[in-house]
Scaffold this active site. Sequence first.
Site, PDB file in Angstrom:
ATOM      1  N   GLY A   1       0.592  -0.990   0.053  1.00  4.58           N
ATOM      2  CA  GLY A   1      -0.164   0.025  -0.005  1.00  4.58           C
ATOM      3  C   GLY A   1       0.739   1.103  -0.029  1.00  4.58           C
ATOM      4  O   GLY A   1       0.247   1.931   0.547  1.00  4.58           O
ATOM      5  N   LYS A   2       2.157   0.910  -0.708  1.00  4.75           N
ATOM      6  CA  LYS A   2       2.822   2.301  -0.312  1.00  4.75           C
ATOM      7  C   LYS A   2       1.925   3.178  -1.089  1.00  4.75           C
ATOM      8  O   LYS A   2       1.893   4.885  -0.843  1.00  4.75           O
ATOM      9  CB  LYS A   2       4.421   2.035  -0.719  1.00  4.75           C
ATOM     10  CG  LYS A   2       4.973   1.217  -0.356  1.00  4.75           C
ATOM     11  CD  LYS A   2       6.526   0.940  -1.488  1.00  4.75           C
ATOM     12  CE  LYS A   2       6.488   0.556  -2.265  1.00  4.75           C
ATOM     13  NZ  LYS A   2       6.283  -1.011  -2.728  1.00  4.75           N
TER      14      LYS A   2
ATOM     15  N   ARG B   1      15.992  11.245  12.419  1.00  5.10           N
ATOM     16  CA  ARG B   1      17.430  12.194  12.352  1.00  5.10           C
ATOM     17  C   ARG B   1      16.960  13.757  13.182  1.00  5.10           C
ATOM     18  O   ARG B   1      18.575  13.163  14.311  1.00  5.10           O
ATOM     19  CB  ARG B   1      18.363  12.448  10.904  1.00  5.10           C
ATOM     20  CG  ARG B   1      18.959  13.680  10.854  1.00  5.10           C
ATOM     21  CD  ARG B   1      20.236  13.729   9.873  1.00  5.10           C
ATOM     22  NE  ARG B   1      20.915  12.285   9.669  1.00  5.10           N
ATOM     23  CZ  ARG B   1      20.957  12.479   8.247  1.00  5.10           C
ATOM     24  NH1 ARG B   1      20.227  12.979   7.317  1.00  5.10           N
ATOM     25  NH2 ARG B   1      21.567  10.827   7.708  1.00  5.10           N
TER      26      ARG B   1
ATOM     27  N   LYS C   1      14.037   5.337  11.190  1.00  4.71           N
ATOM     28  CA  LYS C   1      15.268   6.400  11.662  1.00  4.71           C
ATOM     29  C   LYS C   1      13.950   7.778  11.439  1.00  4.71           C
ATOM     30  O   LYS C   1      13.241   7.925  10.626  1.00  4.71           O
ATOM     31  CB  LYS C   1      16.320   6.146  10.691  1.00  4.71           C
ATOM     32  CG  LYS C   1      17.101   7.245  10.521  1.00  4.71           C
ATOM     33  CD  LYS C   1      18.038   7.288   8.988  1.00  4.71           C
ATOM     34  CE  LYS C   1      19.022   8.383   9.085  1.00  4.71           C
ATOM     35  NZ  LYS C   1      19.847   8.435   8.523  1.00  4.71           N
TER      36      LYS C   1
ATOM     37  N   GLU D   1       5.740   4.703 -12.272  1.00  5.87           N
ATOM     38  CA  GLU D   1       4.941   2.905 -12.690  1.00  5.87           C
ATOM     39  C   GLU D   1       3.525   2.974 -12.686  1.00  5.87           C
ATOM     40  O   GLU D   1       3.247   1.831 -13.941  1.00  5.87           O
ATOM     41  CB  GLU D   1       5.033   2.594 -10.917  1.00  5.87           C
ATOM     42  CG  GLU D   1       4.602   0.863 -10.969  1.00  5.87           C
ATOM     43  CD  GLU D   1       5.201   0.208  -9.747  1.00  5.87           C
ATOM     44  OE1 GLU D   1       4.940  -0.838  -9.201  1.00  5.87           O
ATOM     45  OE2 GLU D   1       4.776   1.372  -8.231  1.00  5.87           O
TER      46      GLU D   1
ATOM     47  N   GLY E   1      22.932   0.418   0.983  1.00  7.85           N
ATOM     48  CA  GLY E   1      22.471   0.995   2.748  1.00  7.85           C
ATOM     49  C   GLY E   1      22.818   2.571   2.157  1.00  7.85           C
ATOM     50  O   GLY E   1      22.644   2.949   3.216  1.00  7.85           O
TER      51      GLY E   1
END
Length: 515
Positions: free
Chosen positions: A231-232, A444, A442, A257, A403
């Site tokens: 579901g992005k 920051r 994450k 897309e 990464g």
Amino acid sequence: MEKQKRQRNSKIIEKTVIVPEIGKLPPQAPELEEAVLGALMLEKDAYSVVSDILKPESFYNPVHKVIFGAIQSLAIQQKPVDVLTVVEELKRRGELQAAGGAVYIAELSEKVASAAHIEYHSRIIAQKYLARELIAFSSEVTQQAFDETIDVDDLMQETEGRLFEISQRNVKKDVIQINPVIKEAMKIIQLAANRKDGMSGIPTGFHQLDKMTMGWQNSDLIIIAARPAMGKTAFVLSMAKNIAINFQQPVGIFSLEMSNVQLVNRLIVNVCQIKGESIKSGRLTQDEWDRLDIKIKELYDAPIYIDDTPSLSVFELRTKARRLVREHDVKLLIIDYLQLMNASGMNFGSREQEVSMISRSLKGLAKELNIPIIALSQLNRGVETRQGNEGKRPQLADLRESGAIEQDADLVCFIHRPEYYRITEDDNGNSLIGMAEIIVAKHRNGPTGIATMRFDNEYARFENLDEHNTSRKQPNYIERTSKMNSRSVSKGGDSLPEMTSTNFMTENGKEELPF
């Protein structure tokens, strides 16, 4: 007599017409080059002023290139720079004659009295060098454009890539004293204080997520990652609808897309709450037609701008993004999705290096435009091999292909729907049907944690829990996140403890985020 005069004038005019045009000289400033080199040998600290402005190839005169190369070498070795040391360095390198000899080098130091204007002169030299680079680049492109054996689309991609390299090599940002930065920070704090919701960034309309992030912040690169079919696209479209329609903030969407019509159909399904198959087939009930006529008005004139260029390069994105911000004052960019982008025109040893370059460029673009950029990303198959609801929750190590994505991003969010893996209850028997977690893994500049919301699969939309009327027993947010307390996540390169269940509890036992 008059006739002879007319003949003389005619000859003068004729001579003027047939004089050949003088060829253009490349942009250059030889006198300034001499002045800069002389100043560098006159004052010991002069090189530190120009070290990030000039390089040997910045000089037009080949002799000056050699001399500056020797000065640069001495400075790097932290040796004194003067006429004698430069001459000795050139002798050691076997380049003294190529540099015009010891006499010419001595003459250079005599042409200036001080290094007072060395920075100003150096910037002029750098500008001349940039102009020469652009001329050489455009000439080569022109020649290739005449070559019918070269594919024009390939040439355009390569041209854009090389132009981007030139611009990146020459982009310099001056340092700034802290006072104006403090004023800007105080202004942002004041604006946040004056808002009832306390948001300092762009709100998403999802309450729990906004409490964690205080809205998407300017200059941040936000990665939203999930496995396929999680579901992005539905999530960012639900968010884009909230931002553009509810908060009237212009949003730009780059859809690599889906076509723009497919994307708008998804928005229609989301806003009008009509099944996707009904929209595709056009077989709508009278009630659905009525709902479409009423709700579609919300989308008209919405500040949503869609670009569906396939296989978009990062260089094209920069150009289009700048135009969107300049012409439409777009406040947020969404890219669906990162792995479909490319960096054409540049050579890479692997796809991982290319993705690394793309992620760095997106972060740089977010800083340049001073807006949040959201990039969707795929996860690798590691999630599928793990067992249980805890095991299925994505981790930073699951980010696909590079990464550098984790490193460059200011926020990394994962979408997790237990129901997708046929996990319908948690350990305490609470229903997980229709539940979705946005895991901030994450952050920051803030805390990490989990924001829960409801996913309506029928209309491909994400909603706040309190906006969805249902008789189902809702899973307890505290119970479902307590197992993550011992885990840690990356924050700014440091490992910080995960937000614990006690962080979310008030004295009366109600669930509440701490900010």
